[in-house]
Design an enzyme around this catalytic site. Structure first.
Site, mmCIF file in Angstrom:
data_model
loop_
_atom_site.group_PDB
_atom_site.id
_atom_site.type_symbol
_atom_site.label_atom_id
_atom_site.label_comp_id
_atom_site.label_asym_id
_atom_site.label_seq_id
_atom_site.Cartn_x
_atom_site.Cartn_y
_atom_site.Cartn_z
ATOM 1 N N ASP A 394 0.849 -1.184 0.000
ATOM 2 C CA ASP A 394 0.000 0.000 0.000
ATOM 3 C C ASP A 394 0.891 1.241 0.000
ATOM 4 O O ASP A 394 2.104 1.153 0.191
ATOM 5 C CB ASP A 394 -0.907 -0.027 1.232
ATOM 6 C CG ASP A 394 -2.069 0.947 1.117
ATOM 7 O OD1 ASP A 394 -2.171 1.620 0.071
ATOM 8 O OD2 ASP A 394 -2.872 1.039 2.060
ATOM 9 N N ASP A 666 -1.933 -3.733 6.202
ATOM 10 C CA ASP A 666 -2.248 -3.680 7.633
ATOM 11 C C ASP A 666 -3.730 -3.477 7.920
ATOM 12 O O ASP A 666 -4.126 -3.351 9.071
ATOM 13 C CB ASP A 666 -1.449 -2.561 8.307
ATOM 14 C CG ASP A 666 -1.775 -1.180 7.736
ATOM 15 O OD1 ASP A 666 -2.558 -1.100 6.759
ATOM 16 O OD2 ASP A 666 -1.247 -0.182 8.263
ATOM 17 N N ASN A 734 30.809 -41.025 -2.883
ATOM 18 C CA ASN A 734 31.177 -42.145 -2.005
ATOM 19 C C ASN A 734 30.630 -43.474 -2.519
ATOM 20 O O ASN A 734 31.330 -44.486 -2.542
ATOM 21 C CB ASN A 734 30.646 -41.886 -0.587
ATOM 22 C CG ASN A 734 31.589 -40.991 0.201
ATOM 23 O OD1 ASN A 734 32.695 -40.682 -0.261
ATOM 24 N ND2 ASN A 734 31.149 -40.568 1.366
ATOM 25 N N ASN A 759 30.663 -41.173 8.461
ATOM 26 C CA ASN A 759 29.451 -40.431 8.123
ATOM 27 C C ASN A 759 29.029 -39.519 9.265
ATOM 28 O O ASN A 759 28.647 -38.356 9.057
ATOM 29 C CB ASN A 759 28.333 -41.418 7.789
ATOM 30 C CG ASN A 759 27.127 -40.727 7.182
ATOM 31 O OD1 ASN A 759 27.254 -40.063 6.177
ATOM 32 N ND2 ASN A 759 25.975 -40.894 7.811
#
Length: 923
Positions: A394, A666, A734, A759
C-alpha cells in the site's frame, strides 16, 4: 520404502510444523476439506442453546452480568477453564520431541546394526554404534529445542488483544464513581472497556467488536449494527454473512445461526457486542483443530523443494544399495557382512542431518530478523522471503510517513470553512467502528469538543458503519433533541453518488444549489487541484431529518447536501526512495496497490522515484479478462482505487505469471491479498485479521527494514542450499567409489562400523553451516528451490571425489602393498582418512563460487568444526583408539601422498566449479 517416503515427505511437518501450526494454516485446511469432520454432540447442543435462549437466560447460564464480569470473576474463570488457545498451538512434550528426534532412518538403521553387533558378541561395535545413536539424537534434540524456544519467544512478541467490558468492583475509587453517577446523572456508571490478550478471555466475558477484528471465541451476539462477518473458512460462503442480536434461523445447523459468532472468523463491517460462550478447545474451531492434523496440509513451496531433493537421494539409494549388496555378496562370499555394509551405505545416502540443519538455519534466520524488527510467524516463510521477486504494498505508511495531518477544511469551492471541520469532527467522534488515521487527524482538534458542547447539545442516535463497497460511513446525531442530523463522510465519487445538492457560503448566509452538471464539473475541478497538491480528499455531506424511533440504514444515505471537503497530507518518507532503490538492486520489483485515487498516488510515487505515468485503476481491472490482466500486471507498477478483491486478483495474477509475490498490508481490506500472496507481511499495529493472515510481522512499517529482511532470508536459504549440495554430491561420490572398490577388491573397502563413524563425523562438521558467512553476490537476486539443479550439481561434483578415491585405492594397493585380506586394515585406514578429509574439505570448496580461503572465507564456527573433524579423522587410526574402530596407524610416508591428493582434489574441484558456473551459473 513407504517408511522412507513418509519420513522424508513429512519431516518438516512432523514436530516443527505442528509446533508452529497457526490459525491461518488450520483455516486453510478446514476450508479445503469442507468441514466434513463431525463435531461432538455436546458442543452443538451447547451452542444451539446459547442461540435459542433469551439474553438474560444466556447470561445466567454463564454466570455473567448485564455489565460484564469483574476482574476477580474473570481471573477465577480463567483458572477454571484455562487459556483461550487451541490445542495445535501448544508445543510437544519434551519426551515426544525426543522420540521424534530419534525416529529417523539414520538412527533406526544404526539401531539395527547395534543389535546385530550385540547378537554377534561384538561389544566394541555395539558401544560405538549406540554412542552414535545417542549423539545424533541429542544433537538434534538440543538444536531443535533451542530453535523452537527462540521461535516461540519471537511469536510472543506479536499478540492480539480483544476489547472487553469489565465491571470495576471492589475498589474505593470504583464505589465513589458509582455513587457520583447515581446522584448527579441519575444513571449507573458505564462499565469500563479494557484491552486484554485474547488468550485471557473466558466464558461470560462481553467483547466489543468492530471492522477488522478477529472473533476471539465462540460468542452470542448481544447488540449488532450492520454486522457482517466473513466466515468462509468455516462454511465455504464467499460473501460476508449478516449477524443479528436475535435468532432468525429456523435450521438446527450450528453454523447457520444468525446470532452466533465463531472463533477464527472476522468482522468485515459493522459493530457489535457479544457474549463469550466457549473458549479454547471447547470452541467449534478448537474441536475441529483436534481433528485436523498438520500432515493434512498441502506442502508449501519450501517443503515441496526439500521433499523433492530428499526423494532424489532416495531414488538413488534404491538403485545403488541393492547393487552394492549383490556385488559384495558375490565377490566376497559373506552375505551377512555384505548386508551390513549395504545398510551402512544406505545410511550414508540418507541426509539424516537435514531436519536439524533446516530447523537450526531457519531459527537462526528468524532471530537475526528479529534484531532487525522483523518477526517471523512461520519459520518456513523465510525461504519465500528470500525468493520474493515482487513486493506489492500500500502507499499509506509504507511510502508515506503514516503521520497524516489535516491540512485543509474547505467548502465546495475550496475556501476555508470551519463548519465543514465541525461536521467532520462530529462524524469521527461518534463513530464506534474502526477509527483510521484520517479520523485520528480530525480528532486532534480537541478544542472542538468544548466549542461544540458535545455533552450538552449533541446525542448520538445511530450509526451506519463503513464498508469497502460504499467507502463512506455516517452517524446520526440529535442536536438539542430538536431534530436528527445524518452526517456522512467518505471517498469523493461515492459521496457524489448520494448527494443531490451543494451548500454555498456567501454574504447572505449558506444557500443550497442543485448538484447539476456545471456544479459537478466545478466540484471535480476543485478536488482535482487538491489531489495534484498531494492531498487526500474526503467529502463531507449531511441532511436534516425528522426525529424517528426507527433504526437508520444505508438507504438513508440519499438526497444529501455536500458541504465541503477535508484534505489530508501524508508526505513521503525520507527512507522510501533509497529503500525502493535497494530493493530493485536486489531483484525485487515494488508495485503499489492502493485504494486511494490516482492523482494523489501518482504524486507520492513520483516523489519516491516510482514511475507512475500510467496508473491502472480498479474500474479498468474489473473489465479485464484474466489474459489481459496477466499482461497488465507486468507492464504497470502502480494500481489505484482498488477494492480488496482487486488486490487479491492482482496478487493471484502475478503468482500465475511465475512470480514469488509478497504483499504488505495492515488493514481489513488487505486480508484477502495477504492470504493469496506467497508471503504475507503485516505490521504490529495492524488490525487483527491482517496480523492473523500474515507470515511476517514488521515491528516498524518501513521498506528499509523489509529490504534487510529479504537479504537475511536469502542468506538463510543459501546456507540450507550449501548443506544439500554438499550432502548430495558427497554421497554420490562415495557410493560410486564403493561400487568400484567392491568390484575389484577381495575385501570390503571399509567396514560398516568405519563407514558409519566417517558419516557421523562428516555430519558433525556441518553443524555450524547455519552460522556461515554468505557471499554478497549470492543475495543480490531472488533464490528459489531448483531440484533439477541439485541433481545436476551431484552428477558434476560427485565423481570428482571418486577420482581421488580411486587414486587412494591405487596408492594403498600398489605403493603400500595393502593388497590382501591380511592387509585390509591398512587399506581401510588409508581410505578412511582420505575419504573423511576430502568430504570435509568439500564443505569449503563448494560453499562459495569464489576461491575458498582466499576470496571467500567461512565463518569461524565452520572453520573450527571442520578443522576439528579433520584432526579427529587423523587421530582415530593414529591414536590409542584405533583398535576400537578396527583401524591401524598409517606410515609417515602416507602423509605427503595425502597432501598431494588433497591439493589435486582442490585444484580439480576449482576447475570443475569454474566450468559449471560458466555453463549453468551458481545460485
Amino acid at each position: 520404502m513407504n517408511f522412507l517416503k513418509t519420513w522424508f515427505g513429512n519431516f518438516l511437518r512432523s514436530r516443527h510444523t505442528a509446533k508452529h501450526f497457526g490459525r491461518r494454516a488450520l483455516l486453510e485446511t478446514v476450508a479445503g476439506r469442507g468441514l466434513s469432520q463431525p463435531v461432538p454432540e455436546h458442543l452443538s447442543r451447547d451452542l444451539l442453546r446459547a442461540a435459542r435462549d433469551d439474553l438474560s437466560a444466556a447470561l445466567v447460564q454463564l454466570d455473567s452480568h448485564e455489565d460484564g464480569l469483574s476482574a476477580p470473576e474473570a481471573a477465577a474463570l480463567l483458572e477454571h477453564y484455562g487459556p483461550n488457545e487451541v490445542e495445535h498451538e501448544k508445543p510437544l512434550a519434551w519426551w515426544l520431541h525426543l522420540w521424534q528426534c530419534y525416529k529417523n532412518p539414520f538412527n533406526l538403521l544404526l539401531t539395527v546394526l547395534a543389535v546385530v553387533s550385540y547378537l554377534t558378541e561384538d561389544a566394541k561395535a555395539t558401544i560405538v554404534i549406540s554412542t552414535m545413536v545417542v549423539l545424533s539424537t541429542l544433537i538434534r534434540f538440543v538444536q531443535e529445542g533451542r530453535s523452537s524456544r527462540a521461535a516461540e519467544r519471537l511469536k510472543a512478541m506479536v499478540s492480539n488483544t480483544a476489547t472487553v467490558i469489565r465491571r470495576d468492583l471492589g475498589t474505593e475509587a470504583a464505589e465513589v464513581a458509582e455513587r457520583y453517577f447515581e446522584a448527579h446523572l441519575h444513571t449507573r456508571r458505564p462499565p469500563s472497556r479494557q484491552e486484554v490478550p485474547i488468550r485471557e478471555l473466558v466464558p461470560g466475558d462481553h467483547v466489543v467488536l468492530s471492522a477488522g477484528d478477529m472473533i476471539p471465541a465462540d460468542c452470542r451476539v448481544m447488540t449488532a449494527k450492520d454486522l457482517f462477518v466473513g466466515q468462509a473458512a468455516m462454511t465455504g460462503e464467499s460473501l460476508p454473512v449478516e449477524k443479528f442480536a436475535e435468532r432468525r434461523a429456523s435450521s438446527d445447523s450450528v453454523l447457520e445461526q444468525s446470532n452466533l459468532l465463531f472463533m477464527g472468523t472476522n468482522v468485515v463491517s459493522g459493530s457489535a457486542t457479544a457474549l463469550v460462550v466457549a473458549t479454547g478447545n471447547r470452541t467449534y474451531f478448537g474441536m475441529l483443530a483436534t481433528r485436523v492434523t498438520a500432515t493434512d496440509r498441502t506442502p508449501t513451496a519450501f517443503q515441496a523443494g526439500v521433499n523433492s531433493v530428499s526423494w532424489l537421494l532416495i531414488r538413488f539409494a534404491l538403485v545403488m544399495v541393492p547393487i552394492v549388496l549383490l556385488v559384495n555378496g558375490f565377490t566376497k562370499g559373506d552375505w551377512m557382512e555384505a548386508f551390513l555394509f549395504a545398510l551402512s551405505v544406505a545410511v550414508g545416502l540418507t541426509p539424516e542431518m537435514l531436519p536439524m540443519i533446516v530447523t537450526s538455519t531457519l531459527a537462526k534466520g528468524a532471530v537475526l530478523l528479529a534484531r532487525r524488527k522483523v518477526i517471523v510467524k512461520r519459520l518456513d516463510a523465510i525461504q519465500n522471503f528470500g525468493a520474493m521477486d515482487v513486493l506489492c504494498t500500500d502507499k499509506t505508511g509504507t511510502l508515506t510517513q503514516d503521520k497524516i495531518a489535516l491540512e485543509r477544511h474547505t467548502d465546495v469551492f475550496g475556501n476555508s470553512s470551519e463548519e465543514v471541520l465541525k461536521f467532520a469532527y462530529l462524524n469521527s467522534h461518534y463513530q464506534t467502528g474502526l477509527k483510521n488515521l484520517l479520523d485520528r487527524a480530525v480528532l486532534e482538534h480537541v478544542e472542538l469538543q468544548t466549542e461544540l458542547k458535545l455533552e450538552q447539545d449533541y446525542r448520538k442516535i445511530d450509526e451506519i458503519p463503513f464498508d469497502f463497497e460504499r467507502r463512506r460511513m455516517s452517524v446520526v446525531v440529535s442536536e438539542r433533541d430538536d431534530h436528527h442530523e445524518l452526517i456522512c463522510k467518505g471517498a469523493l465519487e461515492e459521496m457524489l453518488s448520494v448527494c443531490a445538492r451543494v451548500r454555498i457560503e456567501n454574504g447572505e448566509g449558506p444557500q443550497e444549489h442543485a448538484l447539476d452538471e456545471a456544479m459537478l464539473a466545478r466540484v471535480l475541478e476543485v478536488t482535482r487541484r487538491l489531489n495534484e497538491d498531494g492531498l487526500r480528499v474526503v467529502a463531507v455531506a449531511m441532511k436534516e431529518i425528522p426525529a424517528s424511533p426507527n433504526a437508520y440504514s444505508v438507504a438513508d444515505e440519499a438526497d444529501l447536501t455536500l458541504i465541503g471537503y477535508i484534505a489530508f497530507l501524508d508526505p513521503p518518507k525520507e527512507s522510501a526512495a533509497p529503500a525502493l532503490k535497494a530493493l530493485n538492486e536486489h531483484g525485487v520489483t515494488v508495485k503499489v496497490l492502493t485504494g486511494d485515487n490516482e492523482l494523489v498516488t501518482a504524486r507520492v510515487c513520483s516523489q519516491v522515484g516510482l514511475p507512475a505515468d500510467d496508473v491502472l485503476l480498479g474500474s479498468q481491472i474489473e473489465r479485464m479478462s484474466d489474459e489481459a490482466l496477466a499482461h497488465a500486471v507486468d507492464v504497470h507498477q502502480v494500481f489505484a482505487k482498488l477494492t480488496p478483491l482487486h488486490k487479491e486478483r492482482l496478487v493471484r495474477a502475478l503468482r500465475a505469471k511465475g512470480h514469488v509475490v509478497g504483499f504488505m498490508g495492515d488493514g481489513i481490506n488487505d486480508a484477502p491479498a495477504l492470504r493469496a500472496a506467497d508471503i504475507g507481511i503485516s505490521v504490529d499495529s495492524a488490525v487483527d485479521i491482517a496480523k492473523e493472515a500474515a507470515d511476517i510481522i514488521l515491528l516498524e512499517k518501513s521498506l528499509m527494514v523489509l529490504e534487510e529482511g529479504v537479504i537475511e532470508g536469502r542468506r538463510t536459504f543459501s546456507n540450507m542450499l550449501k548443506y544439500i549440495r554438499m550432502t548430495a554430491s558427497s554421497n554420490f561420490g562415495n557410493v560410486f567409489s564403493v561400487l568400484v572398490a567392491s568390484a575389484f577388491l577381495p575385501f570390503l573397502p571399509m567396514l560398516p562400523l568405519q563407514l558409519l563413524v566417517q558419516n557421523l563425523l562428516y555430519d558433525i562438521s556441518q553443524i555450524a553451516i547455519p552460522f556461515d558467512n554468505v557471499d554478497s553476490e549470492l543475495v543480490r537476486k531472488p533464490l528459489r528451490w531448483n531440484p533439477g539443479d541439485i541433481g545436476r550439481f551431484m552428477l558434476f561434483f560427485g565423481p570428482v571425489s571418486s577420482i581421488f578415491d580411486i587414486v587412494t585405492f591405487a596408492l594403498m594397493w600398489f605403493v603400500f602393498k595393502a593388497s590382501s585380506v591380511e592387509q585390509q586394515t591398512l587399506f581401510q585406514s588409508g581410505w578412511f582418512v582420505v575419504g573423511l578429509i576430502t568430504q570435509t574439505l568439500i564443505v569449503h570448496m563448494i560453499r562459495t563460487p569464489k576461491l575458498p580461503f582466499i576470496e571467500s572465507r567461512a565463518a569461524w564456527p565452520l572453520l573450527l568444526t571442520t578443522a576439528a573433524i579433520m584432526a579427529v579423522g587423523i587421530f582415530l587410526p593414529m591414536g590409542p583408539l584405533h583398535d576400537y574402530f578396527k583401524l591401524q596407524p598409517l606410515p609417515l610416508l602416507f602423509f605427503p601422498w595425502l597432501v598431494a591428493i588433497l591439493l589435486g582434489y582442490a585444484v580439480l574441484t576449482t576447475a570443475m566449479k569454474k566450468f559449471y558456473i560458466r555453463r549453468f551459473g551458481w545460485q
